[in-house]
Design a protein around this motif. Structure first.
Motif, PDB file in Angstrom:
ATOM      1  N   LEU A 106      37.550 -47.498 -41.582  1.00 47.68           N
ATOM      2  CA  LEU A 106      36.229 -46.879 -41.700  1.00 47.68           C
ATOM      3  C   LEU A 106      35.192 -47.899 -41.247  1.00 47.68           C
ATOM      4  O   LEU A 106      35.008 -48.931 -41.875  1.00 47.68           O
ATOM      5  CB  LEU A 106      35.952 -46.448 -43.144  1.00 47.68           C
ATOM      6  CG  LEU A 106      36.960 -45.483 -43.789  1.00 47.68           C
ATOM      7  CD1 LEU A 106      36.464 -45.062 -45.173  1.00 47.68           C
ATOM      8  CD2 LEU A 106      37.203 -44.267 -42.913  1.00 47.68           C
ATOM      9  N   PHE A 107      34.530 -47.602 -40.162  1.00 48.40           N
ATOM     10  CA  PHE A 107      33.551 -48.492 -39.544  1.00 48.40           C
ATOM     11  C   PHE A 107      32.175 -47.873 -39.794  1.00 48.40           C
ATOM     12  O   PHE A 107      31.791 -46.918 -39.141  1.00 48.40           O
ATOM     13  CB  PHE A 107      33.855 -48.578 -38.035  1.00 48.40           C
ATOM     14  CG  PHE A 107      33.386 -49.836 -37.360  1.00 48.40           C
ATOM     15  CD1 PHE A 107      32.233 -50.492 -37.744  1.00 48.40           C
ATOM     16  CD2 PHE A 107      34.106 -50.347 -36.280  1.00 48.40           C
ATOM     17  CE1 PHE A 107      31.799 -51.634 -37.095  1.00 48.40           C
ATOM     18  CE2 PHE A 107      33.684 -51.498 -35.612  1.00 48.40           C
ATOM     19  CZ  PHE A 107      32.532 -52.144 -36.027  1.00 48.40           C
ATOM     20  N   HIS A 108      31.452 -48.392 -40.801  1.00 49.74           N
ATOM     21  CA  HIS A 108      30.189 -47.778 -41.214  1.00 49.74           C
ATOM     22  C   HIS A 108      30.403 -46.298 -41.536  1.00 49.74           C
ATOM     23  O   HIS A 108      29.730 -45.415 -40.991  1.00 49.74           O
ATOM     24  CB  HIS A 108      29.114 -47.933 -40.123  1.00 49.74           C
ATOM     25  CG  HIS A 108      28.848 -49.350 -39.745  1.00 49.74           C
ATOM     26  ND1 HIS A 108      28.499 -50.320 -40.668  1.00 49.74           N
ATOM     27  CD2 HIS A 108      28.884 -49.982 -38.543  1.00 49.74           C
ATOM     28  CE1 HIS A 108      28.312 -51.473 -40.042  1.00 49.74           C
ATOM     29  NE2 HIS A 108      28.548 -51.296 -38.762  1.00 49.74           N
ATOM     30  N   SER A 109      31.336 -46.034 -42.408  1.00 53.28           N
ATOM     31  CA  SER A 109      31.678 -44.667 -42.772  1.00 53.28           C
ATOM     32  C   SER A 109      31.988 -44.618 -44.266  1.00 53.28           C
ATOM     33  O   SER A 109      31.876 -45.633 -44.970  1.00 53.28           O
ATOM     34  CB  SER A 109      32.864 -44.176 -41.932  1.00 53.28           C
ATOM     35  OG  SER A 109      33.039 -42.784 -42.070  1.00 53.28           O
ATOM     36  N   THR A 110      32.389 -43.461 -44.758  1.00 55.76           N
ATOM     37  CA  THR A 110      32.624 -43.294 -46.188  1.00 55.76           C
ATOM     38  C   THR A 110      33.599 -42.162 -46.456  1.00 55.76           C
ATOM     39  O   THR A 110      33.705 -41.221 -45.652  1.00 55.76           O
ATOM     40  CB  THR A 110      31.298 -43.005 -46.925  1.00 55.76           C
ATOM     41  OG1 THR A 110      31.552 -42.819 -48.319  1.00 55.76           O
ATOM     42  CG2 THR A 110      30.611 -41.751 -46.389  1.00 55.76           C
ATOM     43  N   ALA A 111      34.297 -42.258 -47.575  1.00 57.49           N
ATOM     44  CA  ALA A 111      35.171 -41.174 -48.017  1.00 57.49           C
ATOM     45  C   ALA A 111      34.422 -40.164 -48.873  1.00 57.49           C
ATOM     46  O   ALA A 111      34.945 -39.089 -49.169  1.00 57.49           O
ATOM     47  CB  ALA A 111      36.350 -41.746 -48.806  1.00 57.49           C
ATOM     48  N   PHE A 112      33.196 -40.503 -49.281  1.00 50.68           N
ATOM     49  CA  PHE A 112      32.416 -39.603 -50.127  1.00 50.68           C
ATOM     50  C   PHE A 112      31.801 -38.472 -49.308  1.00 50.68           C
ATOM     51  O   PHE A 112      31.488 -38.657 -48.123  1.00 50.68           O
ATOM     52  CB  PHE A 112      31.309 -40.368 -50.845  1.00 50.68           C
ATOM     53  CG  PHE A 112      31.794 -41.339 -51.881  1.00 50.68           C
ATOM     54  CD1 PHE A 112      32.617 -40.920 -52.919  1.00 50.68           C
ATOM     55  CD2 PHE A 112      31.434 -42.681 -51.824  1.00 50.68           C
ATOM     56  CE1 PHE A 112      33.064 -41.820 -53.876  1.00 50.68           C
ATOM     57  CE2 PHE A 112      31.877 -43.584 -52.777  1.00 50.68           C
ATOM     58  CZ  PHE A 112      32.697 -43.152 -53.809  1.00 50.68           C
ATOM     59  N   PRO A 113      31.586 -37.320 -49.927  1.00 49.19           N
ATOM     60  CA  PRO A 113      30.888 -36.228 -49.238  1.00 49.19           C
ATOM     61  C   PRO A 113      29.387 -36.472 -49.236  1.00 49.19           C
ATOM     62  O   PRO A 113      28.894 -37.407 -49.887  1.00 49.19           O
ATOM     63  CB  PRO A 113      31.242 -35.003 -50.089  1.00 49.19           C
ATOM     64  CG  PRO A 113      31.375 -35.560 -51.476  1.00 49.19           C
ATOM     65  CD  PRO A 113      31.981 -36.941 -51.303  1.00 49.19           C
ATOM     66  N   ASP A 114      28.656 -35.652 -48.527  1.00 47.63           N
ATOM     67  CA  ASP A 114      27.199 -35.704 -48.596  1.00 47.63           C
ATOM     68  C   ASP A 114      26.722 -35.344 -50.000  1.00 47.63           C
ATOM     69  O   ASP A 114      27.239 -34.411 -50.616  1.00 47.63           O
ATOM     70  CB  ASP A 114      26.590 -34.688 -47.619  1.00 47.63           C
ATOM     71  CG  ASP A 114      26.521 -35.201 -46.189  1.00 47.63           C
ATOM     72  OD1 ASP A 114      26.944 -36.347 -45.945  1.00 47.63           O
ATOM     73  OD2 ASP A 114      26.051 -34.446 -45.328  1.00 47.63           O
ATOM     74  N   ASP A 115      25.736 -36.084 -50.491  1.00 47.36           N
ATOM     75  CA  ASP A 115      25.095 -35.659 -51.727  1.00 47.36           C
ATOM     76  C   ASP A 115      24.041 -34.600 -51.386  1.00 47.36           C
ATOM     77  O   ASP A 115      23.828 -34.265 -50.209  1.00 47.36           O
ATOM     78  CB  ASP A 115      24.496 -36.849 -52.480  1.00 47.36           C
ATOM     79  CG  ASP A 115      23.449 -37.613 -51.672  1.00 47.36           C
ATOM     80  OD1 ASP A 115      22.872 -37.050 -50.709  1.00 47.36           O
ATOM     81  OD2 ASP A 115      23.207 -38.787 -51.998  1.00 47.36           O
ATOM     82  N   GLU A 116      23.379 -34.068 -52.406  1.00 45.41           N
ATOM     83  CA  GLU A 116      22.449 -32.964 -52.173  1.00 45.41           C
ATOM     84  C   GLU A 116      21.278 -33.384 -51.290  1.00 45.41           C
ATOM     85  O   GLU A 116      20.819 -32.610 -50.447  1.00 45.41           O
ATOM     86  CB  GLU A 116      21.948 -32.415 -53.513  1.00 45.41           C
ATOM     87  CG  GLU A 116      23.006 -31.649 -54.295  1.00 45.41           C
ATOM     88  CD  GLU A 116      23.656 -30.538 -53.481  1.00 45.41           C
ATOM     89  OE1 GLU A 116      22.911 -29.738 -52.866  1.00 45.41           O
ATOM     90  OE2 GLU A 116      24.899 -30.485 -53.446  1.00 45.41           O
ATOM     91  N   GLU A 117      20.804 -34.613 -51.469  1.00 48.53           N
ATOM     92  CA  GLU A 117      19.701 -35.090 -50.631  1.00 48.53           C
ATOM     93  C   GLU A 117      20.104 -35.165 -49.170  1.00 48.53           C
ATOM     94  O   GLU A 117      19.351 -34.761 -48.272  1.00 48.53           O
ATOM     95  CB  GLU A 117      19.250 -36.468 -51.119  1.00 48.53           C
ATOM     96  CG  GLU A 117      18.082 -37.046 -50.337  1.00 48.53           C
ATOM     97  CD  GLU A 117      17.660 -38.426 -50.818  1.00 48.53           C
ATOM     98  OE1 GLU A 117      16.797 -39.032 -50.171  1.00 48.53           O
ATOM     99  OE2 GLU A 117      18.213 -38.897 -51.838  1.00 48.53           O
ATOM    100  N   LYS A 118      21.320 -35.666 -48.917  1.00 53.02           N
ATOM    101  CA  LYS A 118      21.807 -35.772 -47.546  1.00 53.02           C
ATOM    102  C   LYS A 118      22.019 -34.395 -46.929  1.00 53.02           C
ATOM    103  O   LYS A 118      21.724 -34.182 -45.744  1.00 53.02           O
ATOM    104  CB  LYS A 118      23.126 -36.558 -47.529  1.00 53.02           C
ATOM    105  CG  LYS A 118      23.625 -36.920 -46.136  1.00 53.02           C
ATOM    106  CD  LYS A 118      22.853 -38.069 -45.536  1.00 53.02           C
ATOM    107  CE  LYS A 118      23.502 -38.574 -44.257  1.00 53.02           C
ATOM    108  NZ  LYS A 118      22.789 -39.725 -43.706  1.00 53.02           N
ATOM    109  N   LYS A 119      22.498 -33.451 -47.725  1.00 52.66           N
ATOM    110  CA  LYS A 119      22.688 -32.085 -47.222  1.00 52.66           C
ATOM    111  C   LYS A 119      21.352 -31.477 -46.801  1.00 52.66           C
ATOM    112  O   LYS A 119      21.261 -30.789 -45.772  1.00 52.66           O
ATOM    113  CB  LYS A 119      23.362 -31.222 -48.279  1.00 52.66           C
ATOM    114  CG  LYS A 119      24.836 -31.541 -48.489  1.00 52.66           C
ATOM    115  CD  LYS A 119      25.461 -30.640 -49.552  1.00 52.66           C
ATOM    116  CE  LYS A 119      26.940 -30.973 -49.738  1.00 52.66           C
ATOM    117  NZ  LYS A 119      27.582 -30.116 -50.749  1.00 52.66           N
ATOM    118  N   LYS A 120      20.303 -31.729 -47.587  1.00 55.04           N
ATOM    119  CA  LYS A 120      18.980 -31.219 -47.237  1.00 55.04           C
ATOM    120  C   LYS A 120      18.503 -31.832 -45.923  1.00 55.04           C
ATOM    121  O   LYS A 120      17.898 -31.152 -45.087  1.00 55.04           O
ATOM    122  CB  LYS A 120      17.987 -31.523 -48.362  1.00 55.04           C
ATOM    123  CG  LYS A 120      18.202 -30.691 -49.614  1.00 55.04           C
ATOM    124  CD  LYS A 120      17.203 -31.072 -50.703  1.00 55.04           C
ATOM    125  CE  LYS A 120      17.460 -30.264 -51.979  1.00 55.04           C
ATOM    126  NZ  LYS A 120      16.525 -30.662 -53.073  1.00 55.04           N
TER     127      LYS A 120
END
Length: 253
Positions: A106-120
């Protein structure tokens, strides 16, 4: 159809670009890595030269497409390293292919999903692009990917990446904004993947916060933080990230 370039000999590594990027971003890294590995730089469907047949796509569907391509090309047990969106794809591939992958990075990445703020934010971006188009979005999107100090020292690279980003199709950009927004949590995939795992994080990354990256560290075989770096470490710290990847690949059984 996946468009790609390959070079070198040895164990295979697949490099996956990020959002509004293409295989050209890996030119320098792939040239050096090809001295010891067979390096595949791909265009995800909807970016670069790889067409996107439908209007919408999920990361699971992208993983299936890449799995089929891997089989067609006869690639055996590759390491897969993805930048940002490419990391999301790498995790979806790990979930699908399991031990058929030798390693993931993972190069500047994440296993987490978008949070609500990011989805907006994704939804606002979708609305903006539908109204104003891709070019205007790319002009404001690319520079903040670099840390503030590197926006000056890497001005030419920012201009180059902006020009490449503007080649992205509107359909592809919109499809992946939705795919990233709707992606699921793959932290369990990250934790349980049996191959070797690499994470490279930028301390000043505005897109993938360092606090979230640090939550991946206990499950990584190799974890690195890059001080003064934003979201584009392969350019902001070109030599250092190349050494990190070379060392990581050398440890794969």
């Amino acid at each position: 159809m996946i468009k790609f370039v390959s070079n070198g000999k040895g164990n295979p590594i697949i490099l996956i670009h990020g959002f509004c990027e293409s295989k050209e971003m890996w030119i320098t890294h792939s040239k050096e890595l090809a001295k010891s590995h067979t390096v595949y730089c791909i265009d995800l469907p909807g970016f670069g030269e790889s067409p996107l047949e439908q209007d919408n796509i999920t990361l699971e569907e992208v993983a299936v497409i890449l799995h089929d391509w891997i089989e067609e090309e006869g690639i055996q047990n590759p390491a897969v390293i993805g930048h940002s969106l490419g990391g999301y794809v790498a995790l979806a591939m790990a979930e699908l292919m399991g031990n058929d992958l030798a390693a993931i990075g993972l190069f500047h990445s994440t296993a987490f999903p978008d949070d609500e703020e990011k989805k907006k934010t994704r939804n606002k971006t979708i609305t903006f692009i539908k109204k104003h188009g891709v070019d205007k979005f790319i002009d404001s999107f690319v520079p903040p990917l670099f840390s503030e100090q590197h926006r000056i020292t890497h001005k030419n690279k920012i201009e180059e990446l902006t020009a490449l980003g503007k080649k992205s199709s509107k359909k592809g950009v919109l499809a992946y904004l939705s795919a990233m927004r709707d992606r699921k949590d793959r932290m369990e995939v990250w934790k349980n993947f049996l191959g070797r795992k690499l994470m490279i994080a930028g301390v000043l990354d505005g897109a993938v916060k360092i606090e979230g990256s640090r939550m991946h560290e206990p499950y990584a075989d190799d974890y690195f933080e890059l001080p003064e770096v934003g979201h584009m470490g392969m350019f902001e710290e070109e030599e250092k990230t190349l050494i990190i990847i070379q060392d990581f690949l050398s440890k794969i059984g």
